[in-house]
Design an enzyme around this catalytic site. Sequence first.
Site, PDB file in Angstrom:
ATOM      1  N   GLN A   1      64.096  -9.181  56.392  1.00 10.94           N
ATOM      2  CA  GLN A   1      62.797  -9.243  57.018  1.00 10.94           C
ATOM      3  C   GLN A   1      61.919 -10.577  56.962  1.00 10.94           C
ATOM      4  OE1 GLN A   1      58.685  -6.779  55.773  1.00 10.94           O
ATOM      5  NE2 GLN A   1      59.144  -6.018  57.883  1.00 10.94           N
TER       6      GLN A   1
ATOM      7  N   ARG B   1      56.393  -6.092  62.343  1.00  8.16           N
ATOM      8  CA  ARG B   1      56.678  -7.736  61.774  1.00  8.16           C
ATOM      9  C   ARG B   1      57.821  -8.185  62.374  1.00  8.16           C
ATOM     10  NH1 ARG B   1      56.052  -6.558  55.135  1.00  8.16           N
ATOM     11  NH2 ARG B   1      53.668  -6.449  55.333  1.00  8.16           N
TER      12      ARG B   1
ATOM     13  N   GLU C   1      49.461  -9.413  55.821  1.00  3.87           N
ATOM     14  CA  GLU C   1      49.202  -8.688  57.333  1.00  3.87           C
ATOM     15  C   GLU C   1      47.816  -7.993  57.352  1.00  3.87           C
ATOM     16  OE1 GLU C   1      52.588  -6.421  58.132  1.00  3.87           O
ATOM     17  OE2 GLU C   1      51.549  -5.193  59.693  1.00  3.87           O
TER      18      GLU C   1
ATOM     19  N   ARG D   1      61.058  -2.861  58.400  1.00  4.52           N
ATOM     20  CA  ARG D   1      59.973  -2.270  57.520  1.00  4.52           C
ATOM     21  C   ARG D   1      58.717  -2.253  57.704  1.00  4.52           C
ATOM     22  NH1 ARG D   1      56.578  -3.277  53.099  1.00  4.52           N
ATOM     23  NH2 ARG D   1      57.481  -5.832  52.920  1.00  4.52           N
TER      24      ARG D   1
ATOM     25  N   HIS E   1      60.993 -12.422  53.421  1.00  2.36           N
ATOM     26  CA  HIS E   1      60.041 -11.670  52.766  1.00  2.36           C
ATOM     27  C   HIS E   1      60.553 -10.630  52.095  1.00  2.36           C
ATOM     28  CE1 HIS E   1      56.153 -10.048  51.656  1.00  2.36           C
ATOM     29  NE2 HIS E   1      56.328  -9.039  52.449  1.00  2.36           N
TER      30      HIS E   1
ATOM     31  N   LEU F   1      53.036 -15.866  51.050  1.00  3.13           N
ATOM     32  CA  LEU F   1      52.587 -15.107  51.990  1.00  3.13           C
ATOM     33  C   LEU F   1      51.059 -14.991  52.611  1.00  3.13           C
ATOM     34  CD1 LEU F   1      53.570 -12.462  53.242  1.00  3.13           C
ATOM     35  CD2 LEU F   1      52.999 -11.375  51.376  1.00  3.13           C
TER      36      LEU F   1
ATOM     37  N   HIS G   1      58.578 -12.191  57.514  1.00  4.32           N
ATOM     38  CA  HIS G   1      57.283 -11.850  57.364  1.00  4.32           C
ATOM     39  C   HIS G   1      56.616 -12.660  58.388  1.00  4.32           C
ATOM     40  CE1 HIS G   1      53.193 -11.088  56.743  1.00  4.32           C
ATOM     41  NE2 HIS G   1      53.599  -9.892  55.924  1.00  4.32           N
TER      42      HIS G   1
ATOM     43  N   PHE H   1      47.224  -1.165  59.842  1.00  4.97           N
ATOM     44  CA  PHE H   1      48.451  -2.280  59.500  1.00  4.97           C
ATOM     45  C   PHE H   1      49.522  -2.084  60.769  1.00  4.97           C
ATOM     46  CE2 PHE H   1      50.398  -4.450  55.837  1.00  4.97           C
ATOM     47  CZ  PHE H   1      49.260  -4.902  55.481  1.00  4.97           C
TER      48      PHE H   1
END
Lengths: 252, 251, 598
Positions: free
Chosen positions: C234, C309, C253, C410, C375, C250, C236, C120
């Site tokens: 954030q 991100r 990821e 994050r 997000h 969404l 995304h 990730f």
Amino acid sequence: MSEKTAKIKVFRGDEKGGEYKEYDVPLFEGMVVLDAIHHIQATADNTLAVRWNCKAGKCGSCGGEINGKPRLMCMTRMDTLPLDKPITVEPMKTFPVIKDLVCDVSWNFEINKKIPPFKPKAPLADGTWRFSQEDADRVQEFRKCIECFLCQNVCHVLRNHKKEEFAGPRFLVRLASLEMHPLDVEDRLSLIKEAFHIGLCNITKCCTEVCPEHITITDNAIIPLKERVVSRFYDPIAKFWQKLFAKNDVTK
Amino acid sequence: MARLAPNTMFKSGLGTTQRKDNWWLQPVLVVFGLGSFGIYSTWAALQGNHYAFGPYLSPFYSPLFIFDWWHWSPALLILWAPLGFRATCYYYRKAYYRAFFADPPACAVGELAEHRYSGETKFPFILQNIHRFFFYLAAIFIFILSYDAYEAFWFDGHFGIGVGSLVLTANALFLGLYTFSCHSFRHLIGGKRDCFSNCSLAKAQYKTWSIVSILNQRHMLWAWISLCTVGFADVYIRLCAMGIIHDIRII
Amino acid sequence: MNYQTFEHDVIVIGAGGAGLRAAIEAATQGATVGLVCKSLLGKAHTVMAEGGVAAALGNVDLRDNWQVHFRDTMRGGKMLNNWRMAQIHAQESPARVNELEAWGAVFDRTKEGKILQRNFGGHQFPRLAHVGDRTGLEIIRTLQDHAVHQKNIEVFMECTITHFLKEGNKICGAFGYRRVTGEFLFFKTKAIILATGGIGKSFRINSNSWEYTGDGQALAYKAGADLMDMEFVQFHPTGMVWPLSVKGTLVTEGVRGEGGILKNSKGERFMFRYVPPMFKGEFAETEEEAKRWLAGDKSARRPPELLTRDVVAKAINAEVKAGRGSPHGGVFLDIASQRDVETIRKKLPSMYHQFKELANVDITKEPMEIGPTCHYIMGGIRVDAETGAATVPGLFAAGEVAAGLHGANRLGGNSLSDLLVFGRRAGLGAAQYAKENSSIKADTKQLDTCATELLKPFNQKNGENPYEVMDQLQKMMDAHVGIVREEKELQKAIDSLAQLKSKVKNVKAAGDRTYNPGWQTCLDLENMLIVSEAITRAAMERKESRGGHTRIDYPESSAEYAKFNFVLRKKGEEMRVEKEPLPKMPAALEILIKEGTT
């Protein structure tokens, strides 16, 4: 944006009854039924009640009956429906209506509480377990369930016959996910027969037809559970066999 | 508040629905399909003649038992077994509960207003639980019918192929696919296990279970095809035996 | 005025991962727990989490351990994280994941039969335990089924909390209403744990559900608790951009974790151009090297699509601004050319269905069109790292609603582990607090005022339509406080917020109190307004670019601003922004970050 509109016929009412009201909604690309309901809610009537959360088919909140078919409103595209006639949107009819498209599904949560919890076998020395992806695959299918309760809604044992003692497809799936769990050692087979009344299911497969997660509820969960019940309660040969080879038996 | 909604909340009764598609088509087709097969097979089984032609033996009469003390058609001695297999089959149960009992007629379609329902918990439907024993018998029939298919290639001691040979081979094949895609078999061969990776026996069971699972996904298809082939095999042999048509020899 | 009264040692508000884990822990400690959720049980936003839960189990790569995870988290958060939270998180998440397995969760497996982990963004090694792309569902269902068997947890579904009650400076109760009946509820309690999630609904294009209206942040703020890091929202990088109906939804990821690549309209794999100085030399520099990495070559470095991100979202934004965007204003995310059909359908089943059913796109054959979507908020209620205690006695917070762990940005997968680690700690903290404090008698006269405020929208004759006001707020926030910010835009936002405030005072609800979504929206708006103002004011003060906060007028990170967090406090009717210096990190950890573990 196009000027095209669609007609939506929405059930408005409560547990005492109600009526169908027609609304015009403007259409746009990729629009789903939940968008139409939201449009009505934001413009025509702020009080139109609907349950929803993720609007991506992951939470299972917005189950209803669209043109008579149990479906998630967020995953039903308007362009898949015949737009020459009004689209009927109703709440799930098996559960008591609270208001408009929202119904009281609390009965389901009560059934869930009655299922004996997961009980793992002893772990390895490091406190963890080993099992292979092949072992995981079968229960992972059942664990995809998003608890939209469309299967409970469409199941005629609940819908037509009101057998409140029957666990319904959702909880037979959950029972299957526990019974077939590679680590679980709890025995729920007697309960499946006596308390959750699997015998009431006549495998007419409507649960599988409506499942938005495409879980093969009947063939992969209910029928295998029925077969396990047969082995335990209706099959003298299997019983004899199990006694003989008790060590190899893993049906518990 | 009630836990499940009363039936009075929305319109109910046989056939009530807001569905706008042809939901009635499927039960109608099932009634037609199973009904016509039922009528024909009953008639053919009661005939007690025209069931063999050359090396061909009708699957309705195989295995053929002729006893002095039995005065009726020999088909009646054996047909109860495949009939029992199909009657307790998980697919056919769905089909006839829907089409013949309207319980339910289709998904989200109303049933008869008030009728008693006990699913498969009381007589006679509790007998559905013995499906696996019919499976054991049906499996024996597959071996017998495969032997019949083999025999159908030998004309007076000489190898040959007639249309009838192919019909009986196809019949044995599709009956085999139907029988070995059975849900009970799927359970017995490995589905009863919770863990497939802990010993070599379990791994072997996993493989067979996986294969049966793939076949099982098409259980309905095999059920209908084999129903057609078995009926057609009898029709074909009967017509040949009655002299209405002639069996074409390919070799 | 009629209301129902309930009494518990601990009230948990929110039943996502953090709330459920907190409730389980508090109940295990012997506290009686009331678990109040805004929706039905099991529908909270955790079900939307897709990619996985980050825990340094080291099942796939033995080089992984808590130190590496700690370092990744701190660097991903651009060093603004609370170091102690990052340390606790990295140390405890493996145990929390194993615990889920003991409670029945079924994670994907390695060949040896252990929990499988995937790559990730921002994580040096494959670290995310996962279940295809529906990890959140697995976690919430596991916790839910575990919680319903705890004897002393009472669940209140579809209830909204609108007020806290205090005696002196201590929390002593909560007031709200039950949506199904519209009746008022009073929860008498010693401690409250907030686990209400985020604020995404303040923006138009977001990946969040209707519940995400900043309830917890606003309730805590009104009760006098500190909010922190609110400027760090954030976006995304990969949300759907088309069709309109699903704009913002969404795209996990995990697509990039499984090898998905980003391309612009010219077909260029543009991420190679956007590696920031902090990460130079740690990422593949050629497509050939990235390809070797995908094939499992451990000497190859990770592809730049797996940058954090904030970096990827800004890169996509820049590509679109430069005219290299896709037809619907995003870029292309392509997994079809990287993995075979079977792998894609096995590892990303819900993405496959989402695109197939909602956009008519087959992701095993075609690229997806994606773009940034609001997000998550890194900021929130300022809490104690060990116990999750907020700055008001008796108030605790865990999960997205709390601040500190994630700093300025994050890492994917750190949210689910955050819920478990700090949900448990807040449960422990609150249960301990409840043991040490006797219950306080609340002055129930306050409740009349609460009820009057709740019913106000019904008494507006010519008030505003709450849905229209919400739409205006979202559009305003998208326009002025979105992914890139500048002083004059933020000033416009502050002016608009003042106008919207008077409109929100005026919103009206029609009908009666039974399951009335219009009324609920009226109540949500007040919270949305508070968190929107907090985001805007904090964004105004942070005159630099860092993590999720980007200022075109201050495009660089500044060493000066790295020394403190911005804290928002209620002073009368005014929202004050104040600087709080970062807690000092122990030298050993500082060295760990600078030098890495090898």
